[in-house]
Design a protein around this motif. Structure first.
Motif, PDB file in Angstrom:
ATOM      1  N   THR A  31       0.857  -1.184   0.000  1.00  0.00           N
ATOM      2  CA  THR A  31       0.000   0.000   0.000  1.00  0.00           C
ATOM      3  C   THR A  31       0.888   1.227   0.000  1.00  0.00           C
ATOM      4  N   GLN A  42      -4.154   7.223  -1.835  1.00  0.00           N
ATOM      5  CA  GLN A  42      -3.822   5.912  -1.304  1.00  0.00           C
ATOM      6  C   GLN A  42      -4.200   4.859  -2.330  1.00  0.00           C
ATOM      7  N   PHE A  70      -7.107   2.205  -6.687  1.00  0.00           N
ATOM      8  CA  PHE A  70      -7.337   3.527  -6.122  1.00  0.00           C
ATOM      9  C   PHE A  70      -8.835   3.729  -5.869  1.00  0.00           C
ATOM     10  N   LYS A  71      -9.167   4.688  -5.022  1.00  0.00           N
ATOM     11  CA  LYS A  71     -10.579   5.019  -4.788  1.00  0.00           C
ATOM     12  C   LYS A  71     -11.179   5.726  -5.988  1.00  0.00           C
ATOM     13  N   LYS A  72     -10.366   6.492  -6.692  1.00  0.00           N
ATOM     14  CA  LYS A  72     -10.841   7.242  -7.858  1.00  0.00           C
ATOM     15  C   LYS A  72     -10.161   6.703  -9.116  1.00  0.00           C
ATOM     16  N   SER A  73     -10.949   6.443 -10.149  1.00  0.00           N
ATOM     17  CA  SER A  73     -10.391   5.885 -11.382  1.00  0.00           C
ATOM     18  C   SER A  73      -9.433   6.860 -12.069  1.00  0.00           C
ATOM     19  N   HIS A  76      -6.012   6.341 -10.720  1.00  0.00           N
ATOM     20  CA  HIS A  76      -5.431   5.125 -11.302  1.00  0.00           C
ATOM     21  C   HIS A  76      -4.862   5.426 -12.686  1.00  0.00           C
TER      22      HIS A  76
END
Length: 181
Positions: A31, A42, A70-73, A76
Motif C-alpha cells: 500500500t 492511497q 485507487f478510490k478514484k479511477s 489510477h
C-alpha cells in the motif's frame, strides 16, 4: 563419460529430493500513501509476488504496477499513464538481505533489510525496518519505508505538485508459506 553421467544424475536427484527452505507469497499486499493538505492519495496492490529464503536471509519482491487499486479511477489513470508509465515500466522489484535474522526466535523480531529497489528502471539502495514473525507454517514480514519521487524520476506537473507529496509512504505485508517446486 559414464562416471560424469552418474555424477550429474546424483546431483540432479539430490537437488530434487532435498528439502527446500524457501517460502513464497503470491498475494502479498503493498500500500502507498501520499499526504498533502489538498488531497490524500492511497492505493493498494494485493497481487505482489515475493520469495523468502530464511537460511540465506534473502528476500525478493516483484510488484505489478497496474495492480494498484485507487478510490478514484482518474487517480489510477494518472498513476499508470503519467507518473509510473506502467506500459514502459510494468514492475517494481526489490532484492535484499535481512540482517541478523534469528531462526530460533518463535516470536516477532524487528530486523533491518537492506537491498536494491528498482522503479522505472532506476535502482537505489534502501534500508527497511521490518517485523518478522515465525508462524506455524511459514513467516510474516511487514514494514514501511519512504520513497522519494525525485529519486525515481516521477515527474509531477507544477499545477498538480500541491496534490502529491514528494515523499510516499509504502507499507507491505507478506504471509509466506513453504514453496513447493
Amino acid at each position: 563419460m559414464n562416471k560424469l553421467l552418474l555424477v550429474l544424475i546424483f546431483i540432479i536427484s539430490s537437488s530434487i529430493t532435498s528439502e527446500s527452505n524457501e517460502y513464497i507469497e503470491r498475494q502479498g499486499q503493498v500500500t502507498f500513501f501520499s499526504y498533502t493538505s489538498v488531497e490524500n492519495i492511497q492505493a493498494t496492490n494485493n497481487q505482489v509476488l515475493s520469495l523468502f529464503n530464511p537460511e540465506k536471509e534473502e528476500i525478493a519482491v516483484s510488484i505489478l504496477m497496474r495492480a494498484f487499486v485507487f478510490k478514484k479511477s482518474l487517480m489510477h489513470e494518472h498513476f499508470n499513464e503519467s507518473y509510473i508509465e506502467s506500459d514502459l515500466y510494468p514492475k517494481a522489484t526489490f532484492n535484499g538481505r535481512i540482517e541478523d535474522l534469528d531462526l530460533t526466535n518463535e516470536g516477532t523480531q524487528t530486523r533491518i533489510i537492506k537491498g536494491d529497489f528498482t522503479l522505472k528502471d532506476i535502482t537505489k539502495p534502501i534500508t527497511i525496518k521490518a517485523d518478522i514473525t515465525k508462524t506455524s507454517d511459514g513467516f510474516t514480514i511487514a514494514g514501511t519505508l519512504d520513497v522519494l519521487i525525485d529519486d525515481y524520476n516521477i515527474n509531477v506537473p507544477p499545477l498538480l505538485s500541491p496534490n502529491i507529496s514528494k515523499k510516499i509512504e509504502v507499507s507491505f505485508n507478506f504471509n509466506y508459506a513453504p514453496y513447493e517446486k
